[in-house]
Design a protein around this motif. Structure first.
Motif, PDB file in Angstrom:
ATOM      1  N   GLY A 166       1.271  -1.185  -0.014  1.00  9.78           N
ATOM      2  CA  GLY A 166      -0.127  -0.094   0.213  1.00  9.78           C
ATOM      3  C   GLY A 166       1.111   0.955   0.020  1.00  9.78           C
ATOM      4  O   GLY A 166       0.443   2.455  -1.148  1.00  9.78           O
ATOM      5  N   GLU A 167       1.624   1.036   0.213  1.00  6.26           N
ATOM      6  CA  GLU A 167       2.817   2.873   0.511  1.00  6.26           C
ATOM      7  C   GLU A 167       3.673   2.562  -0.379  1.00  6.26           C
ATOM      8  O   GLU A 167       3.682   3.907  -1.213  1.00  6.26           O
ATOM      9  CB  GLU A 167       4.029   1.862   1.956  1.00  6.26           C
ATOM     10  CG  GLU A 167       3.431   2.061   2.982  1.00  6.26           C
ATOM     11  CD  GLU A 167       4.829   1.701   4.303  1.00  6.26           C
ATOM     12  OE1 GLU A 167       4.935   2.121   4.318  1.00  6.26           O
ATOM     13  OE2 GLU A 167       3.961   0.520   4.659  1.00  6.26           O
ATOM     14  N   ARG A 168       4.299   0.925  -1.453  1.00  2.00           N
ATOM     15  CA  ARG A 168       5.041   1.119  -2.616  1.00  2.00           C
ATOM     16  C   ARG A 168       4.070   2.179  -3.472  1.00  2.00           C
ATOM     17  O   ARG A 168       5.003   2.016  -4.545  1.00  2.00           O
ATOM     18  CB  ARG A 168       5.026  -0.413  -2.837  1.00  2.00           C
ATOM     19  CG  ARG A 168       6.504  -1.186  -1.432  1.00  2.00           C
ATOM     20  CD  ARG A 168       7.031  -1.923  -1.516  1.00  2.00           C
ATOM     21  NE  ARG A 168       7.600  -2.198  -0.529  1.00  2.00           N
ATOM     22  CZ  ARG A 168       7.794  -3.441  -0.223  1.00  2.00           C
ATOM     23  NH1 ARG A 168       7.329  -4.362  -0.962  1.00  2.00           N
ATOM     24  NH2 ARG A 168       9.242  -3.397   0.853  1.00  2.00           N
ATOM     25  N   VAL A 169       2.885   1.998  -3.559  1.00  2.11           N
ATOM     26  CA  VAL A 169       2.199   2.413  -4.736  1.00  2.11           C
ATOM     27  C   VAL A 169       1.183   4.105  -4.547  1.00  2.11           C
ATOM     28  O   VAL A 169       0.867   3.796  -5.586  1.00  2.11           O
ATOM     29  CB  VAL A 169       0.950   1.475  -4.900  1.00  2.11           C
ATOM     30  CG1 VAL A 169       0.744  -0.155  -5.450  1.00  2.11           C
ATOM     31  CG2 VAL A 169      -0.343   0.792  -3.498  1.00  2.11           C
ATOM     32  N   THR A 170       1.986   4.616  -3.713  1.00  2.00           N
ATOM     33  CA  THR A 170       1.346   6.228  -3.273  1.00  2.00           C
ATOM     34  C   THR A 170       2.212   6.909  -3.136  1.00  2.00           C
ATOM     35  O   THR A 170       2.599   7.375  -3.633  1.00  2.00           O
ATOM     36  CB  THR A 170       0.303   5.336  -2.509  1.00  2.00           C
ATOM     37  OG1 THR A 170       1.058   4.789  -1.032  1.00  2.00           O
ATOM     38  CG2 THR A 170      -0.696   5.166  -2.790  1.00  2.00           C
ATOM     39  N   VAL A 171       3.437   6.544  -2.473  1.00  2.00           N
ATOM     40  CA  VAL A 171       4.339   7.013  -1.594  1.00  2.00           C
ATOM     41  C   VAL A 171       5.445   7.769  -2.827  1.00  2.00           C
ATOM     42  O   VAL A 171       5.601   8.989  -2.536  1.00  2.00           O
ATOM     43  CB  VAL A 171       4.910   6.434  -0.939  1.00  2.00           C
ATOM     44  CG1 VAL A 171       6.601   7.566  -0.149  1.00  2.00           C
ATOM     45  CG2 VAL A 171       4.044   6.527   0.443  1.00  2.00           C
ATOM     46  N   PRO A 172       5.648   7.311  -3.687  1.00  3.68           N
ATOM     47  CA  PRO A 172       6.184   7.226  -4.713  1.00  3.68           C
ATOM     48  C   PRO A 172       5.925   9.017  -5.411  1.00  3.68           C
ATOM     49  O   PRO A 172       6.873   9.189  -6.433  1.00  3.68           O
ATOM     50  CB  PRO A 172       6.170   6.475  -5.849  1.00  3.68           C
ATOM     51  CG  PRO A 172       6.559   4.646  -5.110  1.00  3.68           C
ATOM     52  CD  PRO A 172       5.559   5.272  -3.763  1.00  3.68           C
ATOM     53  N   MET A 173       4.989   9.244  -5.832  1.00  2.90           N
ATOM     54  CA  MET A 173       3.987   9.917  -6.169  1.00  2.90           C
ATOM     55  C   MET A 173       4.979  11.223  -5.885  1.00  2.90           C
ATOM     56  O   MET A 173       4.893  12.409  -6.576  1.00  2.90           O
ATOM     57  CB  MET A 173       2.807  10.222  -5.864  1.00  2.90           C
ATOM     58  CG  MET A 173       1.975   9.455  -6.428  1.00  2.90           C
ATOM     59  SD  MET A 173       2.520   9.145  -8.966  1.00  2.90           S
ATOM     60  CE  MET A 173       1.735  11.494  -9.180  1.00  2.90           C
ATOM     61  N   ILE A 174       5.260  11.238  -4.796  1.00  5.01           N
ATOM     62  CA  ILE A 174       6.217  12.758  -4.170  1.00  5.01           C
ATOM     63  C   ILE A 174       7.249  13.260  -5.086  1.00  5.01           C
ATOM     64  O   ILE A 174       7.177  14.037  -5.758  1.00  5.01           O
ATOM     65  CB  ILE A 174       6.685  12.193  -2.806  1.00  5.01           C
ATOM     66  CG1 ILE A 174       5.195  11.906  -1.842  1.00  5.01           C
ATOM     67  CG2 ILE A 174       6.985  13.935  -2.382  1.00  5.01           C
ATOM     68  CD1 ILE A 174       5.858  11.662  -0.424  1.00  5.01           C
ATOM     69  N   ASN A 175       7.448  12.283  -4.966  1.00  5.43           N
ATOM     70  CA  ASN A 175       9.174  12.730  -6.260  1.00  5.43           C
ATOM     71  C   ASN A 175       9.332  12.757  -7.459  1.00  5.43           C
ATOM     72  O   ASN A 175       9.397  13.195  -8.095  1.00  5.43           O
ATOM     73  CB  ASN A 175      10.234  11.770  -5.852  1.00  5.43           C
ATOM     74  CG  ASN A 175      11.160  11.636  -5.063  1.00  5.43           C
ATOM     75  OD1 ASN A 175      11.681  12.975  -4.278  1.00  5.43           O
ATOM     76  ND2 ASN A 175      12.011   9.945  -3.193  1.00  5.43           N
ATOM     77  N   LEU A 176       7.892  11.646  -8.217  1.00  7.25           N
ATOM     78  CA  LEU A 176       7.642  11.507  -9.115  1.00  7.25           C
ATOM     79  C   LEU A 176       7.105  13.430  -9.713  1.00  7.25           C
ATOM     80  O   LEU A 176       7.184  13.817 -10.620  1.00  7.25           O
ATOM     81  CB  LEU A 176       6.258  10.768  -9.458  1.00  7.25           C
ATOM     82  CG  LEU A 176       5.891  10.747 -11.061  1.00  7.25           C
ATOM     83  CD1 LEU A 176       7.313  10.754 -11.824  1.00  7.25           C
ATOM     84  CD2 LEU A 176       4.953   9.709 -11.261  1.00  7.25           C
ATOM     85  N   LEU A 177       6.028  13.645  -8.956  1.00  3.45           N
ATOM     86  CA  LEU A 177       5.892  15.301  -8.915  1.00  3.45           C
ATOM     87  C   LEU A 177       6.646  16.026  -8.814  1.00  3.45           C
ATOM     88  O   LEU A 177       6.885  16.813  -9.750  1.00  3.45           O
ATOM     89  CB  LEU A 177       4.719  15.705  -8.131  1.00  3.45           C
ATOM     90  CG  LEU A 177       3.116  14.858  -8.536  1.00  3.45           C
ATOM     91  CD1 LEU A 177       2.546  15.118  -7.464  1.00  3.45           C
ATOM     92  CD2 LEU A 177       2.515  15.429  -9.998  1.00  3.45           C
ATOM     93  N   LEU A 178       8.014  16.139  -7.967  1.00  7.48           N
ATOM     94  CA  LEU A 178       8.484  17.149  -7.714  1.00  7.48           C
ATOM     95  C   LEU A 178      10.360  17.095  -8.607  1.00  7.48           C
ATOM     96  O   LEU A 178      10.352  18.005  -9.777  1.00  7.48           O
ATOM     97  CB  LEU A 178       9.739  16.915  -5.968  1.00  7.48           C
ATOM     98  CG  LEU A 178       8.594  17.585  -5.138  1.00  7.48           C
ATOM     99  CD1 LEU A 178       9.460  16.963  -4.027  1.00  7.48           C
ATOM    100  CD2 LEU A 178       8.824  18.981  -5.572  1.00  7.48           C
ATOM    101  N   LEU A 179      10.085  16.171  -9.344  1.00 10.26           N
ATOM    102  CA  LEU A 179      11.220  15.645 -10.139  1.00 10.26           C
ATOM    103  C   LEU A 179      11.066  15.755 -11.756  1.00 10.26           C
ATOM    104  O   LEU A 179      11.632  15.889 -12.304  1.00 10.26           O
ATOM    105  CB  LEU A 179      12.133  14.384  -9.371  1.00 10.26           C
ATOM    106  CG  LEU A 179      12.682  14.652  -8.302  1.00 10.26           C
ATOM    107  CD1 LEU A 179      13.703  13.279  -8.464  1.00 10.26           C
ATOM    108  CD2 LEU A 179      13.683  15.293  -8.297  1.00 10.26           C
ATOM    109  N   GLY A 180       9.931  15.101 -11.601  1.00 10.57           N
ATOM    110  CA  GLY A 180       9.151  14.953 -12.638  1.00 10.57           C
ATOM    111  C   GLY A 180       8.445  16.021 -13.599  1.00 10.57           C
ATOM    112  O   GLY A 180       8.175  15.884 -14.910  1.00 10.57           O
TER     113      GLY A 180
END
Length: 371
Positions: A166-180
């Motif tokens: 549940g964490e692995r399919v949600t938390v990575p959006m933080i860095n995707l939005l900032l860096l992408g």
């Protein structure tokens, strides 16, 4: 289908190009000088008995700069205050202060941070969440980076620790939005407040600048301090910056999908979940990351252009791979990337469209208007 595949390729190329520029910008920052003054490490805490001990141990192990550590106990009903008091009895650098009752118009974290800011004596104020573990050089590195950049505020995303699916399919959006999607080189060149961004888990602010703009009092009703505080500083003509922080701190935000959904939902209305922004984000994120694997599947079944669809999928996954490796996140989350983006969009649409009677955000036992 060919036109749709070409659109998906263009939408996948955009974050790929931005990610490359951002990672280069974050890697080529000049070496930070030794910080010129003490750092106040400030921790708002409400029912954090399970986190506060290790967090304090890490903060008190800071090196390279004089520190004070202040914990604001925000009406905890567990052993948070007792744990802090016990550690403070052994280390004079640590103080425990109570948070007064929450005034009307304030959110809990901002009020606790405001109380901390008033009590702090350092040249720099380092606000961290109670689940953030600083590296020994973390505080000194952030203060040095602020001085090197001449920035009033410096922030970065700690290395995100994820233990469940549940964490692995949600938390990575933080860095995707900032860096992408945030053009960091442009952010550093322009003073536009809209380009201001921070991660609320780890924010260092120069004390004089913080007090000059009103600190957290200027964003008292916000649930998204990572967005609002940098913009307040930028509107005052001050500079903000982002740094690579994966080796400066770690954080485990949530422990399961339910917590992740609730946590990211609480501030959705101050991020993507607005009637104007969300359709645009749906096009950018859905078209660039969710659509490509669907088009590849359609092409394999005989509909559409496989080369274009495969190229779009490749750019999307390469972008996510680069971000994951740079931020030192769990690499096993990379194959889940299209699902992660789809769930993020579902969360944002749910926040935007849920009935008015449900238009509230509940967090840490408090309920606020959602938006």
């Amino acid at each position: 289908m060919t036109i749709l595949a070409a659109l998906a390729l263009a939408l996948a190329l955009l974050p790929a190009v931005l990610t490359l520029a951002n990672l280069l910008a974050l890697r080529t920052r000049p070496a930070a000088p030794a910080p010129g003054g003490p750092v106040s490490i400030l921790i708002p805490a409400r029912n954090e008995a399970g986190n506060i001990g290790p967090t304090l141990a890490a903060a008190l192990a800071s090196t390279g700069v004089p520190i004070e550590v202040i914990v604001a106990d925000d009406h905890s009903t567990d052993a948070t205050a007792a744990i802090v008091a016990e550690i403070a009895a052994r280390d004079a650098r640590l103080r425990l202060i109570p948070v007064p009752p929450l005034p009307p118009g304030w959110t809990g974290k901002n009020h606790a941070c405001h109380v901390l800011g008033e009590a702090a004596t350092g040249r720099h104020l380092l606000f961290i969440d109670a689940d953030v573990r600083l590296a020994p050089h973390g505080a000194a590195s952030l203060a040095g980076a602020a001085e090197a950049a001449g920035a009033a505020l410096v922030s970065g995303v700690p290395r995100q620790v994820t233990g469940t699916i549940g964490e692995r399919v949600t938390v990575p959006m933080i860095n995707l939005l900032l860096l992408g999607y945030l053009p960091i080189p442009l952010m550093r060149r322009l003073a536009d407040p809209a380009l201001g961004a921070a991660c609320g888990q780890l924010v260092l602010v120069e004390a004089q600048a913080y007090r000059r703009v009103g600190g957290h009092g200027a964003i008292r009703a916000s649930l998204h301090d990572g967005v609002r505080l940098p913009r307040v500083l930028r509107r005052a003509g001050l500079t903000t910056d982002l740094v690579a922080a994966a080796d400066l701190a770690t954080c485990r935000m949530y422990t399961d999908f339910r917590q992740s959904w609730a946590g990211f939902s609480k501030n959705a209305h101050e991020g993507m979940a607005t009637p104007r922004a969300l359709p645009v984000w749906t096009l950018l994120l859905g078209g660039g990351h969710v659509l490509p694997p669907l088009l590849v599947l359609a092409a394999l079944l005989g509909a559409g252009s496989l080369p274009l669809a495969a190229a779009a999928l490749a750019f999307s996954l390469v972008t996510r791979t680069a971000i994951t490796l740079f931020s030192r996140e769990d690499p096993w989350t990379i194959p889940l990337h299209p699902l992660t983006v789809a769930l993020a969009l579902a969360l944002q649409w749910n926040a935007l469209l849920r009935p008015a009677r449900a238009g509230v955000a509940t967090w840490k036992g408090r309920t606020y208007p959602a938006g």
